[in-house]
Enzyme design. Structure first.
Site, PDB file in Angstrom:
ATOM      1  N   ASP A   1       0.995  -1.260   0.066  1.00 50.67           N
ATOM      2  CA  ASP A   1      -0.270  -0.324   0.556  1.00 50.67           C
ATOM      3  C   ASP A   1       1.009   1.510  -0.078  1.00 50.67           C
ATOM      4  O   ASP A   1       1.803   1.251   0.510  1.00 50.67           O
ATOM      5  CB  ASP A   1      -1.337  -0.385   0.984  1.00 50.67           C
ATOM      6  CG  ASP A   1      -2.288   1.051   1.332  1.00 50.67           C
ATOM      7  OD1 ASP A   1      -3.314   0.032   1.069  1.00 50.67           O
ATOM      8  OD2 ASP A   1      -1.798   2.003   1.117  1.00 50.67           O
ATOM      9  N   ILE A   2       0.306   2.096  -0.703  1.00 49.83           N
ATOM     10  CA  ILE A   2       0.553   3.917  -0.712  1.00 49.83           C
ATOM     11  C   ILE A   2       1.070   4.097   0.551  1.00 49.83           C
ATOM     12  O   ILE A   2       2.254   5.211   0.979  1.00 49.83           O
ATOM     13  CB  ILE A   2       0.671   4.364  -1.973  1.00 49.83           C
ATOM     14  CG1 ILE A   2       1.650   5.545  -2.582  1.00 49.83           C
ATOM     15  CG2 ILE A   2      -0.741   5.455  -2.114  1.00 49.83           C
ATOM     16  CD1 ILE A   2       1.267   5.682  -4.091  1.00 49.83           C
TER      17      ILE A   2
ATOM     18  N   ASN B   1     -12.972  -3.268   2.998  1.00 55.41           N
ATOM     19  CA  ASN B   1     -13.471  -2.140   2.981  1.00 55.41           C
ATOM     20  C   ASN B   1     -14.392  -2.124   1.407  1.00 55.41           C
ATOM     21  O   ASN B   1     -13.646  -2.371   0.579  1.00 55.41           O
ATOM     22  CB  ASN B   1     -13.264  -0.861   3.157  1.00 55.41           C
ATOM     23  CG  ASN B   1     -11.471  -0.104   3.513  1.00 55.41           C
ATOM     24  OD1 ASN B   1     -12.086  -0.962   5.286  1.00 55.41           O
ATOM     25  ND2 ASN B   1     -10.577   0.180   3.734  1.00 55.41           N
TER      26      ASN B   1
ATOM     27  N   GLY C   1     -14.842   3.468   3.941  1.00 50.25           N
ATOM     28  CA  GLY C   1     -13.397   3.465   3.346  1.00 50.25           C
ATOM     29  C   GLY C   1     -13.033   3.176   2.654  1.00 50.25           C
ATOM     30  O   GLY C   1     -11.939   2.912   2.011  1.00 50.25           O
ATOM     31  N   GLN C   2     -14.357   2.491   1.422  1.00 48.03           N
ATOM     32  CA  GLN C   2     -13.440   2.189  -0.235  1.00 48.03           C
ATOM     33  C   GLN C   2     -13.486   3.132  -0.692  1.00 48.03           C
ATOM     34  O   GLN C   2     -13.784   4.176  -1.127  1.00 48.03           O
ATOM     35  CB  GLN C   2     -14.686   0.996  -0.408  1.00 48.03           C
ATOM     36  CG  GLN C   2     -13.801   0.535  -1.369  1.00 48.03           C
ATOM     37  CD  GLN C   2     -14.646  -0.847  -2.472  1.00 48.03           C
ATOM     38  OE1 GLN C   2     -15.843  -1.075  -2.211  1.00 48.03           O
ATOM     39  NE2 GLN C   2     -14.231  -1.206  -3.421  1.00 48.03           N
TER      40      GLN C   2
ATOM     41  N   HIS D   1      -9.496  -5.360  -3.643  1.00 47.90           N
ATOM     42  CA  HIS D   1      -8.434  -5.564  -2.649  1.00 47.90           C
ATOM     43  C   HIS D   1      -9.054  -6.254  -1.561  1.00 47.90           C
ATOM     44  O   HIS D   1      -9.639  -5.441  -1.048  1.00 47.90           O
ATOM     45  CB  HIS D   1      -8.063  -4.394  -2.981  1.00 47.90           C
ATOM     46  CG  HIS D   1      -8.685  -2.925  -2.420  1.00 47.90           C
ATOM     47  ND1 HIS D   1      -9.519  -2.298  -3.056  1.00 47.90           N
ATOM     48  CD2 HIS D   1      -8.410  -1.879  -1.177  1.00 47.90           C
ATOM     49  CE1 HIS D   1      -9.900  -1.706  -2.486  1.00 47.90           C
ATOM     50  NE2 HIS D   1      -9.261  -1.688  -1.265  1.00 47.90           N
ATOM     51  N   LEU D   2      -7.853  -7.364  -1.004  1.00 47.26           N
ATOM     52  CA  LEU D   2      -7.731  -7.514   0.510  1.00 47.26           C
ATOM     53  C   LEU D   2      -6.606  -6.728   1.185  1.00 47.26           C
ATOM     54  O   LEU D   2      -5.646  -7.238   1.015  1.00 47.26           O
ATOM     55  CB  LEU D   2      -7.841  -8.756   0.622  1.00 47.26           C
ATOM     56  CG  LEU D   2      -8.032  -9.835   1.838  1.00 47.26           C
ATOM     57  CD1 LEU D   2      -8.775  -9.560   2.531  1.00 47.26           C
ATOM     58  CD2 LEU D   2      -7.296 -10.672   1.283  1.00 47.26           C
TER      59      LEU D   2
HETATM   60  P1  5GP Z   1      -9.535   0.671   0.096  1.00 49.55           P
HETATM   61  O1  5GP Z   1      -9.383   2.461   1.324  1.00 49.55           O
HETATM   62  O2  5GP Z   1     -10.199   1.490  -1.019  1.00 49.55           O
HETATM   63  O3  5GP Z   1      -9.811   0.182   1.080  1.00 49.55           O
HETATM   64  O4  5GP Z   1      -7.450   1.326  -0.390  1.00 49.55           O
HETATM   65  C1  5GP Z   1      -7.461   1.521  -0.992  1.00 49.55           C
HETATM   66  C2  5GP Z   1      -5.769   1.776  -0.455  1.00 49.55           C
HETATM   67  O5  5GP Z   1      -4.875   1.975  -1.735  1.00 49.55           O
HETATM   68  C3  5GP Z   1      -5.761   2.767  -0.082  1.00 49.55           C
HETATM   69  O6  5GP Z   1      -4.840   2.355   1.422  1.00 49.55           O
HETATM   70  C4  5GP Z   1      -4.851   3.795  -0.105  1.00 49.55           C
HETATM   71  O7  5GP Z   1      -3.234   4.180   0.401  1.00 49.55           O
HETATM   72  C5  5GP Z   1      -4.414   2.572  -1.545  1.00 49.55           C
HETATM   73  N1  5GP Z   1      -3.889   3.338  -2.819  1.00 49.55           N
HETATM   74  C6  5GP Z   1      -4.083   4.437  -3.496  1.00 49.55           C
HETATM   75  N2  5GP Z   1      -3.549   4.387  -4.311  1.00 49.55           N
HETATM   76  C7  5GP Z   1      -2.849   4.104  -4.033  1.00 49.55           C
HETATM   77  C8  5GP Z   1      -1.371   3.072  -5.377  1.00 49.55           C
HETATM   78  O8  5GP Z   1      -1.600   4.421  -6.418  1.00 49.55           O
HETATM   79  N3  5GP Z   1      -0.757   2.515  -5.390  1.00 49.55           N
HETATM   80  C9  5GP Z   1      -0.838   2.141  -4.665  1.00 49.55           C
HETATM   81  N4  5GP Z   1       0.055   0.720  -3.910  1.00 49.55           N
HETATM   82  N5  5GP Z   1      -1.626   2.132  -3.449  1.00 49.55           N
HETATM   83  C10 5GP Z   1      -2.493   2.992  -3.788  1.00 49.55           C
END
Ligand code: 5GP
Ligand code: ZN
Length: 115
Positions: free
Chosen positions: A32-33, A88, A94-95, A101-102
């Site tokens: 995760d970034i 999420n 929070g998605q 994605h897990l």
């Molecule tokens: P969500 O909030 O949808 O459950 O998770 C999305 C995740 O993707 C977040 O934790 C966010 O930090 C990560 N993310 C967003 N953009 C990028 C990216 O460009 N590269 C990577 N590796 N992670 C990302």
């Protein structure tokens, strides 16, 4: 949504760089970034599905593959028996990226309930 519009489809396609830690024929796992723990990896199906329920409806076997890949990621990170898996689902939960994605979180103690 087309794959051109989807961030994780573009990572799967290699169009956007990612720190890949594990991959199989059907899954990709990358860091995760914005990590929330020492281990914070996202495991995604290579196919586009909006969320975990959509993936379960269309390709239930891939849900099991995500979980198996997540276990391998946790083991490789040195904490095979202590990690948290999160899907999420929906903006209210929070998605932010609508490609299943897990989250695999570990490497520190984790509080419950989450925020
Ligand atoms: P969500 O909030 O949808 O459950 O998770 C999305 C995740 O993707 C977040 O934790 C966010 O930090 C990560 N993310 C967003 N953009 C990028 C990216 O460009 N590269 C990577 N590796 N992670 C990302
Ligand atoms: Zn996608």
């Amino acid at each position: 949504m087309s794959t051109q519009d989807c961030l994780f489809c573009r990572i799967v396609a290699g169009e956007i760089p990612a720190d890949v830690v594990h991959e199989t024929e059907h899954t990709l796992a990358f860091r995760d970034i914005h990590p929330q723990a020492p281990t914070h990896v996202l495991v995604v199906p290579r196919e586009h599905h909006a969320d975990a329920a959509a993936l379960a409806a269309a390709r239930p076997e891939l849900v099991a593959e995500l979980v198996s890949a997540a276990a391998r990621v946790a083991a490789s990170a040195g904490h095979p028996d202590d990690y948290r898996l999160v899907f999420n689902t929906g903006a209210g939960a929070g998605q932010t990226v609508f490609h299943t994605h897990l989250h695999v979180l570990g490497g520190r103690s984790l509080d419950w309930p989450p925020g």
